[in-house]
Design an enzyme around this catalytic site. Sequence first.
Site, PDB file in Angstrom:
ATOM      1  N   ASP A  92      40.456  71.153   2.726  1.00 57.29           N
ATOM      2  CA  ASP A  92      41.842  70.703   2.786  1.00 57.29           C
ATOM      3  C   ASP A  92      42.390  70.364   1.407  1.00 57.29           C
ATOM      4  OD1 ASP A  92      41.815  71.064   5.464  1.00 57.29           O
ATOM      5  OD2 ASP A  92      41.975  68.966   6.028  1.00 57.29           O
ATOM      6  N   CYS A 145      32.209  67.907   6.358  1.00 56.92           N
ATOM      7  CA  CYS A 145      33.585  67.721   5.913  1.00 56.92           C
ATOM      8  C   CYS A 145      34.645  67.753   7.012  1.00 56.92           C
ATOM      9  CB  CYS A 145      33.896  68.727   4.814  1.00 56.92           C
ATOM     10  SG  CYS A 145      33.223  68.201   3.223  1.00 56.92           S
ATOM     11  N   ASP A 146      35.895  67.743   6.561  1.00 55.65           N
ATOM     12  CA  ASP A 146      37.071  67.393   7.353  1.00 55.65           C
ATOM     13  C   ASP A 146      37.210  68.129   8.672  1.00 55.65           C
ATOM     14  OD1 ASP A 146      37.458  66.201   4.899  1.00 55.65           O
ATOM     15  OD2 ASP A 146      39.600  66.525   4.878  1.00 55.65           O
ATOM     16  N   SER A 155      46.114  63.281   5.047  1.00 52.50           N
ATOM     17  CA  SER A 155      44.728  63.197   4.635  1.00 52.50           C
ATOM     18  C   SER A 155      44.213  61.793   4.895  1.00 52.50           C
ATOM     19  CB  SER A 155      44.609  63.513   3.145  1.00 52.50           C
ATOM     20  OG  SER A 155      43.346  63.115   2.642  1.00 52.50           O
ATOM     21  N   CYS A 201      33.765  65.365  -9.539  1.00 54.74           N
ATOM     22  CA  CYS A 201      32.664  65.556  -8.590  1.00 54.74           C
ATOM     23  C   CYS A 201      31.337  65.492  -9.338  1.00 54.74           C
ATOM     24  CB  CYS A 201      32.801  66.898  -7.868  1.00 54.74           C
ATOM     25  SG  CYS A 201      34.260  66.990  -6.801  1.00 54.74           S
ATOM     26  N   GLU A 249      48.349  69.220   6.644  1.00 54.39           N
ATOM     27  CA  GLU A 249      48.057  67.924   6.048  1.00 54.39           C
ATOM     28  C   GLU A 249      48.908  67.776   4.791  1.00 54.39           C
ATOM     29  OE1 GLU A 249      43.830  66.383   5.786  1.00 54.39           O
ATOM     30  OE2 GLU A 249      44.249  66.766   3.686  1.00 54.39           O
TER      31      GLU A 249
END
Length: 658
Positions: free
Chosen positions: A121, A163-164, A538, A227, A512
């Site tokens: 996303d 994840c999402d 989100s 990250c 989103e």
Amino acid sequence: MSTLDSIYSNQPEGIYDSPTHADGPKGKLPLTDKILRESPSGDMFGMTLNAGMGWEPSELANDGVMMISTLAGIRSEDGTPKALALHTGGYELGVQLEAAAKVFKENQKLPYATFVSDPCDGRTQGTIGMFDSLPYRNDAAMVFRRLIRSLPTRKGVLGVASCDKGLPATMMALASQHDLPTVLCPGGSTLMPKDGEDAGTIQTIGARYAYDEITLEQAACRGCHACASAGGGCQFLGTAGTSQVVAEGLGFAITHSALAPSGTKIWEDIAAGSARALLTLMEKGITTKDIITWEAVENAMIVHAAFGGSTNLLLHLPAIAFEAGVKRPTVDDWSRINRAVPRIVSVMPIGPVHYPTSMAFMAGGVPEVMLKLRDLGLLHEDVMTVTGQTLGENLDWWENSERRAQCRKHLEETTGVSPDEIIMTPEAAKGRGMTSTVTFPKGNIAPEGSVVKSTAIDPRAIDDDGVYRHTAKAKVYRSEKAAIKAIKEHEVQPGDIMVVLGVGPMGTGMEETYQLTSALKKVPNGHLIALITDARFSGVSTGACFGHVGPEALAGGPIGKLRDGDVVEIIVDTNKLEGSINFIGTDEKNPLPYDEAAKILDERELLEGVGPDEDLPDDTRIWAALQDVSGGTWQGCVYDADKIVEAINAGKKALTDK
């Protein structure tokens, strides 16, 4: 040189010596007279294929275990990429899958692995790629179910995801396996950089640069460093982290498995432990229907509230419950639980201190939070979990476990942060000013409901009595693209109420809109601007942002009839978790009663120019129509086969009768 000469250039020596035959695998299949006479041909052919892939032939009659996962990318043994995944969440999962497969093999099981990777996303924010995000969830769950059924000899299923959308899809697929043992293994969280910003904050660099908040050099450097590990879900408690927390709260993942720092030994060991848990369920005959009950769903909602999780789980948990064949939580259920449950976890994105999710894990994670909730008598402790024990038994173990003591000790020694600063007692949380997370305002703009992360509304915008009040003329936008352009060009000013409509499931696949919410969080005085939309947010979104407005504009919802200059009144009591969003006419000095204003909206036509985005894929149009027939947003955007077939048959009859 022709094109084909170029394509086939630099060919390795000996390529034309390729054999067409080779020696078959040595050994013999473990066939019996009974298998040959009574088993379907597919069972025996499956053994042949497995031998061809190199498995020891004598073990091919062992019970099969299916592993489903969102693994993606091509990772070298040293961790460097040969091909990238769409996000870190799928990139390292092969390490966990190998750990699980090893346990299965050591226990004389035959592990299979199949994959349905997932989108990111964050990568698709502000692009038409977002139109595929939520619809992907249903598609992936469907493919996972087809893959599970494609191994008729399966005895259990392990899901591994981070994840999402991939994690909810995996849980939906597992939940549908009512009579099989299933376990969910969370894929963990990305490490925070020692010096840098988290992945949520990084997504605001465009808006911050447009407002001269950061330089080009700062944007480039911070974006590169965010990250600090190659795997895991984002470092904040967004939809990825919240889905992991909810999985464990549901009893669907083993104790203390959500949010583990990716790439670490404890993260890898969780996969091995999840495999051992599945073996235990298989041995005891405990299946998915024994674990996912209405009481388990309530526990998951309670844990969600205590963590202050993403509002996207309002879409995903009902869908998981639907697949499990149990009651789906309603807006009233969510509201009831959020009123009763204190928020006690200090974590990104709403704090009060923005600790990353990996630190919440080391502070004790879900079971530590559940200990506090147990003391309040909020949990159903007698529910069965994938450990093969009840929740109460799991918490008894956790309270006195070496794992708890060692993790909490390590956190304090390495960071200087007390675990009790991250996961607090209800009394300590209240003393820090922490309130429950989510409010569900209704009104003539949102008769089915809406959602706001009320605890994340900027305190400067809230009155001394704890009530957020905002009345202003609306600025109406027909797309997210138009809305973000207005923000970046300073068209939207403090005090405005932005309405972004036509961006629900039927308009954009319910995109989103984090680039909007994050921009309002970072631009000067953005806390004085409110946002109302039929899209979703989100999990890292904060501010006076009201999403999931139902019905959506293109399903006839009143939000689709608002105009520029309409006066909108917003009231949210952040203490009582009550709220409303209403159209009150066109004259701020002479507001209309809510019911009279509702009649005006009812008589209006849909705002001109509002319709499905011109780039909306046909795949998503079909998904939107199917989920609308099945109950829409507040029913989890699911596929209800009975309702869909009924609607299709009624439509066919209507066409025939014409």
